[in-house]
Write an enzyme that holds these catalytic residues in place. Structure first.
Site, PDB file in Angstrom:
ATOM      1  CG  ASP A 121       1.932   3.623   2.714  1.00  0.00           C
ATOM      2  OD1 ASP A 121       1.417   2.559   2.334  1.00  0.00           O
ATOM      3  OD2 ASP A 121       1.734   4.726   2.176  1.00  0.00           O
ATOM      4  CD  GLU A 122       3.199  -1.085   1.927  1.00  0.00           C
ATOM      5  OE1 GLU A 122       3.137  -2.237   2.391  1.00  0.00           O
ATOM      6  OE2 GLU A 122       2.375  -0.627   1.127  1.00  0.00           O
ATOM      7  CB  ALA A 123       8.765   5.195   0.128  1.00  0.00           C
TER       8      ALA A 123
END
Ligand code: IFG
Length: 507
Positions: free
Chosen positions: A320-322
């Protein structure tokens, strides 16, 4: 005139007019709602000092007997054969699969029958909720210990019914995690997903990369105390959870949410320089170095050591949220690491659909939108955790002292008022593996904080995961949930007294 009435009533009470006998718990008070529940009116079973427990699965019988000894003060021996007048847990079959059970309560005896140990365990959880709330007391309480008569035949809607605890933003000792296992198991949750690593902390010993825990695990959000689990502690938790039909799913978040690892080993950074430890609450600023081979050696060794102490079928790789990983690098990275799960099935936050998920990879949906066509692609299984319904770190309302509001506020009715099968348009209900309620801990520091955010919303999620859609009814759920209040008080659960629920006096 008023004074005289008051005096009369006081006289009645003080001269020992007998208090009404304690009401027997309503047969319909169980959360999650069973598939079928037929009370036998006028029939009750009374647990007396001669009661005993027989179980085809010793561990499950022991858990029940230990609880009853603690709260009734009775000896409650383990019988060597099904007692005519006691409680019997039998693997003699029940309609449904591995988690199905049948509970029969007559005036003479209680029988729980199932196909597998998990079903017996769930039958016992239902029985626990049919006992007076004081049966969950850690100390001896006065009886009588009556159980309403009738038959319950039950089985879950979804195979995957999860809770997630973020032990990276704030670290929680094994005792706090095991207490959470006790609480979620009472509502037939069968997965605890542990978010073991993030920017602020690495929480599990990896022998081949020892600084991850000793240095990467040394602090927490706000500079609060750090900590980590040894492999022995992790294995103790796995066993504790398994005895309560809960499977542990470890998450090592990657390529983002990795500052604790990057701070621990300079070589993991593209520029060869280790960043400082991070105690803030920003997200999206860290990334493993996609172009370095050491990154994949690191991931392979970390996942190999974790898989070796994880009997469950899943490893969660985050994803997530890379935001600090380019789209091309994200695809390269996620496509290279999925095969490194050492025989486990991969779960990823639904961002993973931006790479090429393996056919077996499960996507965990955490969006707030009811539309996301990409998640359903390729017929993959999906775990439903919409942040606007299932995120237990969202405030109940704007006045809630703990939690966040980026996905909105979630009162009990919001947590209950959705259907995992239809929430995401375009996702066939056959692809829904189940549900999970994440509790992120940027603002959560203690066991009491966990209680406050998880109760009463986690039982709502548990009902969405277990009960047939046909039983879904807010008015009925409200009253069954209210009946849990006295039980939580006895158990010492610091729950939020939502004004949407009519909690019994004193609960
Ligand atoms: N999103 C982040 C979490 C956490 C959360 C807090 C996911 C998958 C916001 N990622 O939820 O790390 O910060 O509500």
């Amino acid at each position: 005139m008023r004074i005289r009435v008051v005096l009369v009533s006081l006289v009645l009470v003080t001269c020992g007019v007998s208090a009404p006998a304690r009401a027997v718990v309503s047969f319909g008070a169980v959360v999650p709602a069973p598939v079928s529940s037929v009370p036998a009116s006028g029939v009750t079973y009374q647990i007396t000092s001669s009661a005993s427990v027989y179980s085809d699965v010793p561990g499950t019988g022991d858990l029940l007997a230990q609880q009853l000894r603690r709260s009734t003060g009775y000896p409650v021996p383990i019988a060597s054969a099904p007692p005519a007048d006691g409680i019997s847990l039998r693997l003699t079959g029940a309609p449904g699969g591995d988690e199905a059970y049948q509970l029969d309560v007559t005036a003479a005896a209680i029988t729980i029958s199932a196909n597998k140990p998990a079903g017996l365990f769930y039958g016992v959880q239902t029985l626990r909720q049919l006992l007076p709330p004081t049966a969950d007391s850690p100390t001896v309480q006065p009886g009588p210990w009556q159980v309403p008569g009738g038959r319950i035949v039950d089985q879950p809607r979804y195979a995957y019914r999860g809770a997630m605890l973020d032990v990276a933003r704030h670290f929680f000792p094994l005792s706090a995690v095991e207490r959470y296992v006790d609480q979620i198991a009472l509502y037939k949750i069968n997965v605890l997903h542990l978010h073991l690593s993030d920017d602020q902390g690495w929480r599990i010993v990896i022998d081949s990369w020892p600084r991850l825990a000793t240095y990467g695990g040394s602090t927490a959000v706000g500079g609060d105390p750090g900590g980590y689990y040894t492999k022995a502690q992790y294995q103790e938790l796995v066993a504790y959870a398994a005895a309560r039909s809960v499977t542990i799913i470890p998450e090592i978040d990657m390529p983002g949410h990795t500052n604790a690892a990057l701070a621990s080993y300079a070589d993991l950074n593209c520029n060869g320089v280790a960043p400082p430890l991070y105690t803030g609450t920003d997200v999206g600023f860290s990334s493993l170095c996609v172009s370095k081979e050491i990154t994949y050696t690191f991931v392979d060794q970390v996942l190999g050591e974790l898989a070796a102490i994880t009997p469950g079928p899943y490893l969660h790789l985050g994803g997530d949220e890379a935001s600090s990983t380019s789209a091309a690098d994200y695809k390269t990275f996620m496509n290279r690491v999925q095969p490194l799960a050492h025989g486990k099935t991969v779960i990823g936050w639904h961002d993973i659909v931006n790479a090429t998920p393996l056919p077996s990879t499960v996507a965990q949906y955490w969006g707030t939108s009811t539309r996301n066509a990409a998640v359903a692609g390729a017929g993959r299984k999906v775990i439903m955790s919409p942040a606007s319904r299932a995120y237990l770190d969202m405030k109940y309302n704007r006045r809630t002292p703990l939690g966040q509001t980026w996905a909105g506020v979630i009162e009990v009715r919001d947590a209950y008022g959705w259907d995992p099968a239809t929430f995401l348009s375009g996702l066939p209900s056959s692809q829904v593996l189940g549900v999970e309620a994440p509790l992120w801990t940027e603002t959560i520091r203690t066991g009491a904080d966990i209680d406050y955010m998880a109760f009463p919303r986690l039982p709502a999620l548990a009902e969405l995961g277990w009960s047939p859609q046909s039983t879904h009814d807010w008015t009925a759920f409200k009253s069954r949930l209210a009946a849990q209040g006295p039980r939580w008080r006895v158990m010492g659960v610091n729950y939020y007294h939502s004004t949407q629920i009519s909690w019994p006096a004193g609960s």
